[in-house]
Write a protein that holds these residues in place. Structure first.
Motif, PDB file in Angstrom:
ATOM      1  N   ILE A 186     -28.709 -34.812  18.068  1.00 30.90           N
ATOM      2  CA  ILE A 186     -28.663 -33.854  17.106  1.00 30.90           C
ATOM      3  C   ILE A 186     -30.099 -33.212  16.687  1.00 30.90           C
ATOM      4  CG2 ILE A 186     -28.620 -35.645  15.238  1.00 30.90           C
ATOM      5  CD1 ILE A 186     -26.939 -33.742  13.593  1.00 30.90           C
ATOM      6  N   ARG A 187     -30.507 -32.051  16.524  1.00 33.58           N
ATOM      7  CA  ARG A 187     -31.682 -31.761  16.340  1.00 33.58           C
ATOM      8  C   ARG A 187     -31.855 -31.681  14.681  1.00 33.58           C
ATOM      9  NH1 ARG A 187     -34.702 -27.056  15.052  1.00 33.58           N
ATOM     10  NH2 ARG A 187     -36.361 -26.535  16.364  1.00 33.58           N
ATOM     11  N   ALA A 188     -32.257 -32.896  14.342  1.00 25.86           N
ATOM     12  CA  ALA A 188     -32.590 -32.995  13.032  1.00 25.86           C
ATOM     13  C   ALA A 188     -33.544 -33.913  12.472  1.00 25.86           C
ATOM     14  CB  ALA A 188     -31.012 -33.683  12.456  1.00 25.86           C
ATOM     15  N   PHE A 189     -34.316 -34.302  13.605  1.00 23.04           N
ATOM     16  CA  PHE A 189     -35.283 -35.430  13.177  1.00 23.04           C
ATOM     17  C   PHE A 189     -36.315 -35.002  12.224  1.00 23.04           C
ATOM     18  CE2 PHE A 189     -39.130 -38.235  13.835  1.00 23.04           C
ATOM     19  CZ  PHE A 189     -38.509 -39.297  13.552  1.00 23.04           C
ATOM     20  N   GLY A 190     -36.911 -33.902  12.417  1.00 24.48           N
ATOM     21  CA  GLY A 190     -37.647 -33.358  11.370  1.00 24.48           C
ATOM     22  C   GLY A 190     -37.334 -33.113  10.032  1.00 24.48           C
ATOM     23  N   VAL A 191     -36.097 -32.436   9.959  1.00 27.61           N
ATOM     24  CA  VAL A 191     -35.673 -32.230   8.581  1.00 27.61           C
ATOM     25  C   VAL A 191     -35.246 -33.628   7.876  1.00 27.61           C
ATOM     26  CG1 VAL A 191     -33.658 -31.333   7.233  1.00 27.61           C
ATOM     27  CG2 VAL A 191     -34.649 -30.013   9.394  1.00 27.61           C
ATOM     28  N   LEU A 192     -34.787 -34.610   8.703  1.00 27.03           N
ATOM     29  CA  LEU A 192     -34.626 -35.832   8.129  1.00 27.03           C
ATOM     30  C   LEU A 192     -35.765 -36.381   7.647  1.00 27.03           C
ATOM     31  CD1 LEU A 192     -32.756 -38.448   8.025  1.00 27.03           C
ATOM     32  CD2 LEU A 192     -33.730 -39.246  10.018  1.00 27.03           C
ATOM     33  N   VAL A 193     -36.825 -36.426   8.216  1.00 33.25           N
ATOM     34  CA  VAL A 193     -38.247 -36.949   7.740  1.00 33.25           C
ATOM     35  C   VAL A 193     -38.590 -36.243   6.443  1.00 33.25           C
ATOM     36  CG1 VAL A 193     -40.614 -36.966   8.443  1.00 33.25           C
ATOM     37  CG2 VAL A 193     -39.202 -37.687   9.976  1.00 33.25           C
ATOM     38  N   SER A 194     -38.645 -34.978   6.436  1.00 33.82           N
ATOM     39  CA  SER A 194     -39.023 -34.328   5.362  1.00 33.82           C
ATOM     40  C   SER A 194     -38.073 -34.546   4.266  1.00 33.82           C
ATOM     41  CB  SER A 194     -38.778 -32.778   5.647  1.00 33.82           C
ATOM     42  OG  SER A 194     -39.025 -31.918   4.487  1.00 33.82           O
ATOM     43  N   VAL A 195     -36.846 -34.432   4.152  1.00 28.88           N
ATOM     44  CA  VAL A 195     -36.002 -34.992   3.057  1.00 28.88           C
ATOM     45  C   VAL A 195     -36.199 -36.416   2.769  1.00 28.88           C
ATOM     46  CG1 VAL A 195     -33.633 -35.371   2.386  1.00 28.88           C
ATOM     47  CG2 VAL A 195     -34.231 -33.405   3.755  1.00 28.88           C
ATOM     48  N   LEU A 196     -36.369 -37.311   3.819  1.00 31.05           N
ATOM     49  CA  LEU A 196     -36.644 -38.555   3.251  1.00 31.05           C
ATOM     50  C   LEU A 196     -38.000 -38.940   2.497  1.00 31.05           C
ATOM     51  CD1 LEU A 196     -35.861 -41.507   3.531  1.00 31.05           C
ATOM     52  CD2 LEU A 196     -36.638 -41.734   5.809  1.00 31.05           C
ATOM     53  N   ALA A 197     -39.092 -38.223   2.996  1.00 30.08           N
ATOM     54  CA  ALA A 197     -40.505 -38.511   2.393  1.00 30.08           C
ATOM     55  C   ALA A 197     -40.321 -37.987   0.978  1.00 30.08           C
ATOM     56  CB  ALA A 197     -41.316 -37.332   3.086  1.00 30.08           C
ATOM     57  N   ARG A 198     -39.428 -36.807   0.528  1.00 26.47           N
ATOM     58  CA  ARG A 198     -39.190 -36.295  -0.992  1.00 26.47           C
ATOM     59  C   ARG A 198     -38.198 -37.446  -1.640  1.00 26.47           C
ATOM     60  NH1 ARG A 198     -40.877 -33.030   2.421  1.00 26.47           N
ATOM     61  NH2 ARG A 198     -42.304 -31.438   1.978  1.00 26.47           N
ATOM     62  N   GLU A 199     -37.469 -37.995  -0.884  1.00 24.45           N
ATOM     63  CA  GLU A 199     -36.416 -38.950  -1.595  1.00 24.45           C
ATOM     64  C   GLU A 199     -37.219 -40.144  -2.048  1.00 24.45           C
ATOM     65  OE1 GLU A 199     -31.961 -39.615  -1.708  1.00 24.45           O
ATOM     66  OE2 GLU A 199     -33.391 -37.767  -1.640  1.00 24.45           O
ATOM     67  N   LEU A 200     -38.134 -40.534  -1.199  1.00 18.43           N
ATOM     68  CA  LEU A 200     -38.899 -41.877  -1.451  1.00 18.43           C
ATOM     69  C   LEU A 200     -40.233 -41.784  -2.433  1.00 18.43           C
ATOM     70  CD1 LEU A 200     -39.191 -43.451   1.945  1.00 18.43           C
ATOM     71  CD2 LEU A 200     -37.336 -43.755   0.512  1.00 18.43           C
ATOM     72  N   ASP A 201     -40.237 -40.575  -2.964  1.00 16.98           N
ATOM     73  CA  ASP A 201     -41.342 -40.534  -3.917  1.00 16.98           C
ATOM     74  C   ASP A 201     -40.940 -40.972  -5.290  1.00 16.98           C
ATOM     75  OD1 ASP A 201     -39.900 -38.649  -5.596  1.00 16.98           O
ATOM     76  OD2 ASP A 201     -40.822 -36.934  -4.569  1.00 16.98           O
ATOM     77  N   ASP A 202     -42.106 -41.136  -6.241  1.00 16.37           N
ATOM     78  CA  ASP A 202     -41.768 -42.049  -7.415  1.00 16.37           C
ATOM     79  C   ASP A 202     -41.643 -40.764  -8.523  1.00 16.37           C
ATOM     80  OD1 ASP A 202     -41.627 -44.461  -6.769  1.00 16.37           O
ATOM     81  OD2 ASP A 202     -43.845 -44.748  -6.540  1.00 16.37           O
ATOM     82  N   SER A 203     -41.101 -39.637  -8.452  1.00 21.78           N
ATOM     83  CA  SER A 203     -40.918 -38.807  -9.256  1.00 21.78           C
ATOM     84  C   SER A 203     -39.900 -38.963 -10.593  1.00 21.78           C
ATOM     85  CB  SER A 203     -40.677 -37.323  -8.636  1.00 21.78           C
ATOM     86  OG  SER A 203     -39.401 -37.490  -7.953  1.00 21.78           O
ATOM     87  N   GLY A 204     -39.084 -39.988 -10.120  1.00 19.91           N
ATOM     88  CA  GLY A 204     -38.215 -40.333 -11.137  1.00 19.91           C
ATOM     89  C   GLY A 204     -36.960 -39.343 -11.129  1.00 19.91           C
ATOM     90  N   ARG A 205     -36.759 -38.757  -9.881  1.00 20.04           N
ATOM     91  CA  ARG A 205     -35.701 -37.736  -9.871  1.00 20.04           C
ATOM     92  C   ARG A 205     -34.259 -38.576  -9.971  1.00 20.04           C
ATOM     93  NH1 ARG A 205     -36.167 -34.942  -4.201  1.00 20.04           N
ATOM     94  NH2 ARG A 205     -34.046 -34.369  -4.515  1.00 20.04           N
TER      95      ARG A 205
END
Length: 388
Positions: free
Chosen positions: A308-327
């Motif tokens: 599946i052509r999704a690795f770049g999108v996965l990394v981008s979403v995961l990087a934002r998921e792991l931030d400490d913004s308290g979302r």
């Protein structure tokens, strides 16, 4: 942006005729001005004549020779039957069918390689980029799908079912005004799933490039971590064996802490790895070498199983998921399939699971923000539209 009260009268206090005039006035304002970019939401009940007013306005401008130069309009509806109906009406009202095009998606009548095109699309590849550029029918000029798309480039108004245009979203850049009839949100949000099989296909693709992806490569570490996450869900059996169960869906992030520890990494170290992957220059063409859908260069045979052509999108979403913004929200989930009845599995049994990623289609959002748009919707999902 939502049009102000001075642009469109309130439909609960005006006549049907006045409401139609208000719709025409809004379209005229947007059609004439290059300053009012963004999607304008017109909330009005069915039967007010929103789409009819647009069709009449466009048809009259074409018929009276008032069309402004090279301006182009896309009119997008839910179904092909509705698109055919509006196309026929516009052709009749404009008196110039050559300036009104009906854009079709791929189908068995117009595409010589429909099965492979669908397979590529299902795995998030662009069939146009991967297949059409080297299609013999296209090179010979006998591909009806490509020919009708090329013919539509010269049309002032293009009518299409939404999927036909949003599947090749880059085409939106060629329109000055985009009019959407009902339900835009599902075309602004995409999702994909990663089960153990898909993760294994990525890993096998890396094996073909050992110099680029050694055993400690960050890409391999991330795929290994996700494989552990989807394989680490265990069944907790309820007391009542007859209890009916449903799939279990939980945020992915909490599970990744335990996975990082299992891999001998600190939580900060894992986050740094994901951040570094997100900041790496994007590969030419947008996909990683291990994501190629092709088994070989010569025969152009598709891989089976296909990555599946999704690795770049996965990394981008995961990087934002792991931030400490308290979302409080999440775009990455673990979904585990539980048995239909509680007694069907023993306590502690492994459950088949997958990562579910939900992400905005940022290219579509950017393209719509950069031109004038109108969304006619009787019941718009304002939380989703405003949030995106």
């Amino acid at each position: 942006a939502t049009p102000g009260a001075d642009m469109l009268p309130r439909l609960d206090v005006v006549s049907l005729a006045a409401a139609e005039r208000g719709v025409r006035r809004l379209v005229r304002e947007l059609f004439a001005s290059r300053a009012q970019k963004g999607v304008h939401i017109v909330e009005a009940p069915c039967g007010v004549g929103k789409t009819r007013a647009v069709v009449e306005f466009l048809g009259q401008h074409l018929a009276l020779g008032k069309w402004p130069g090279s301006a182009r309009v896309a009119l997008l509806v839910d179904t092909l039957d509705r698109a055919r109906e509006l196309h026929a009406t516009l052709c009749e009202q404009s008196g110039d069918p050559a300036r009104v095009a009906l854009l079709l998606g791929r189908n068995k009548e117009n595409c010589h390689d429909l099965a492979r095109a669908h397979t590529l699309g299902e795995h998030l590849y662009s069939p146009g980029a991967e297949l059409c550029r080297k299609c013999e029918a296209g090179e010979l000029g006998v591909c009806e799908y490509l020919n009708q798309r090329k013919a539509a480039e010269a049309a002032a108004v293009v009518v299409a079912a939404k999927q036909a245009l949003f599947s090749e979203a880059d085409d939106l850049r060629y329109f000055d005004l985009v009019v959407v009839d009902e339900d835009l949100v599902r075309h602004l949000v995409g999702s994909f799933e990663l089960d153990r099989t898909r993760l294994d296909v990525w890993a096998a693709g890396m094996d073909e490039h050992p110099d680029r992806y050694p055993k400690d490569a960050p890409e391999r570490v991330l795929v290994r971590a996700l494989s552990l996450a989807v394989g680490g869900i265990r069944y907790t059996r309820p007391v009542n064996p007859e209890q009916a169960l449903h799939p279990l869906t939980v945020p992915l992030r909490p599970h990744l802490r335990a996975v990082a520890e299992h891999l001998g990494m600190t939580w900060q170290g894992f986050r740094d790895l994901v951040t570094a992957l997100d900041r790496k220059p994007k590969p030419k063409g947008g996909r990683q070498p291990f994501e190629s859908p092709w088994a070989n260069r010569g025969e152009r045979a598709l891989r089976d199983p296909m990555p599946i052509r999704a690795f770049g999108v996965l990394v981008s979403v995961l990087a934002r998921e792991l931030d400490d913004s308290g979302r409080a929200d999440s775009r990455l989930w673990l979904r585990a399939e539980q048995p239909a009845h509680a007694g069907d599995l023993p306590d502690g049994a492994p459950l088949p699971a997958k990562v579910v990623a939900v992400r905005p289609r940022e290219n579509v959002l950017d393209l719509l923000a950069g031109r004038r748009g109108v969304l006619f919707d009787a019941t718009p999902n304002r939380w989703a539209v405003d949030g995106l």
